[in-house]
Scaffold this active site. Structure first.
Site, PDB file in Angstrom:
ATOM      1  N   ASP A  38      52.625 136.626 102.494  1.00 39.22           N
ATOM      2  CA  ASP A  38      52.187 137.695 103.618  1.00 39.22           C
ATOM      3  C   ASP A  38      53.056 137.207 104.953  1.00 39.22           C
ATOM      4  O   ASP A  38      53.320 138.045 105.760  1.00 39.22           O
ATOM      5  CB  ASP A  38      50.807 137.731 103.918  1.00 39.22           C
ATOM      6  CG  ASP A  38      49.976 138.833 103.001  1.00 39.22           C
ATOM      7  OD1 ASP A  38      50.727 139.764 102.315  1.00 39.22           O
ATOM      8  OD2 ASP A  38      48.681 138.824 102.745  1.00 39.22           O
ATOM      9  N   ASN A  94      49.255 142.355 112.912  1.00 37.97           N
ATOM     10  CA  ASN A  94      48.053 142.205 112.728  1.00 37.97           C
ATOM     11  C   ASN A  94      47.054 142.148 113.620  1.00 37.97           C
ATOM     12  O   ASN A  94      46.129 142.951 113.666  1.00 37.97           O
ATOM     13  CB  ASN A  94      47.890 140.683 111.921  1.00 37.97           C
ATOM     14  CG  ASN A  94      48.286 140.471 110.318  1.00 37.97           C
ATOM     15  OD1 ASN A  94      48.245 141.696 109.913  1.00 37.97           O
ATOM     16  ND2 ASN A  94      48.312 139.553 109.866  1.00 37.97           N
ATOM     17  N   ALA A 138      45.778 147.203 109.420  1.00 35.44           N
ATOM     18  CA  ALA A 138      46.519 146.448 108.210  1.00 35.44           C
ATOM     19  C   ALA A 138      46.180 144.805 108.583  1.00 35.44           C
ATOM     20  O   ALA A 138      46.183 144.036 107.527  1.00 35.44           O
ATOM     21  CB  ALA A 138      47.858 146.675 108.468  1.00 35.44           C
TER      22      ALA A 138
END
Length: 255
Positions: free
Chosen positions: A44, A114, A152
């Protein structure tokens, strides 16, 4: 996606480099500016760096998990890539735009896929005033910090701070305290994605605070503004069986 031009971005891990080598032999590798799709190989963290690096290109990104965490990634396979791209389902996400004014008076800007986090810099808790759309909603939060998360990013730092998991298509964002001391019972808020959130640092010299937008940290901030960035839309591609929205729902029922 018929015979797409592919750009390959890989982490330094052995698995990512090995997969990249196979994919380059089979499909080539063009610069991202010339590509139809970007293939991100890693975890990620690599996906976030890729999205930030190529944010202005508007190219879809298909990730393969060659790292330790792969919530935003598909499974890693070095065969059948074109078929996977043909079947892939797009998910569009928008980043947050942060403006931070420092003690010296300089203004710094950054984007976060994020979250934007405000964090105490010393042993003393931070004191922060929070306004939403020009209205003071919390006159003084005493805490280790506070964050604003996108859907997200809601399963990342936000979830670790006991924030809510947000459905990916929901037009909302999470405002979550980090280890709040006062008010003790405040657990944060869920805001519409059009909200403009402002943070004023109180007793800033005695209780310095930094602001972090994903990878960008700004030290000794006095004022921070956060809102959704409508100028950028990021497209991630997922295998149908990987369905990111389903994974986010499942996270809410994990023991």
């Amino acid at each position: 996606m018929s015979d797409p031009r592919i750009a390959i971005v890989a982490s330094t891990s052995e698995a990512a480099q090995r997969t990249a080598e196979v994919l380059r032999r089979c499909h080539g590798d063009v610069p991202a500016t010339e590509a139809d799709v970007i293939i991100a190989l890693g975890g990620d963290g690599l996906m976030l760096r890729t999205l930030h690096r190529y944010m202005n290109l508007g190219k879809p990104v298909f990730g393969m998990n060659c790292g330790s965490v792969g919530f935003l990634m598909n499974s890693a396979r070095d065969n059948g890539l074109l078929e996977r791209l043909d079947r892939a389902e797009p998910v569009t996400i928008k980043p947050l735009h942060m403006q931070a004014r420092t003690a010296s008076g300089s203004l710094r800007e950054a984007r976060a896929i994020n979250e934007v986090s405000l964090l105490r810099e010393t042993r003393q808790t931070a004191k922060i005033r929070i306004s939403v759309d020009g209205v003071v909603r919390l006159g003084e939060l005493t805490a280790d910090g506070v964050l604003v998360s996108t859907p997200a990013g809601s399963t990342s730092y936000n979830l670790s701070a006991d924030g809510p998991i947000l459905p990916l298509r929901a037009a909302i964002m999470a405002l979550t305290p980090i280890a709040a001391f006062r008010p003790r019972r405040w657990r944060g808020a869920v805001l519409h994605n059009s909200a403009h959130v402002e943070f004023e640092i109180l007793q800033a010299t005695k209780r310095p605070v930094s602001a972090v937008a994903d990878f960008t940290e700004v030290r000794d901030v006095r004022y921070v503004s956060v809102r959704e960035d409508n100028a950028h839309a990021l497209t991630l591609l997922f295998d149908p069986e990987h369905n990111l929205e389903e994974r986010i729902v499942k996270e809410q029922f994990e023991p």
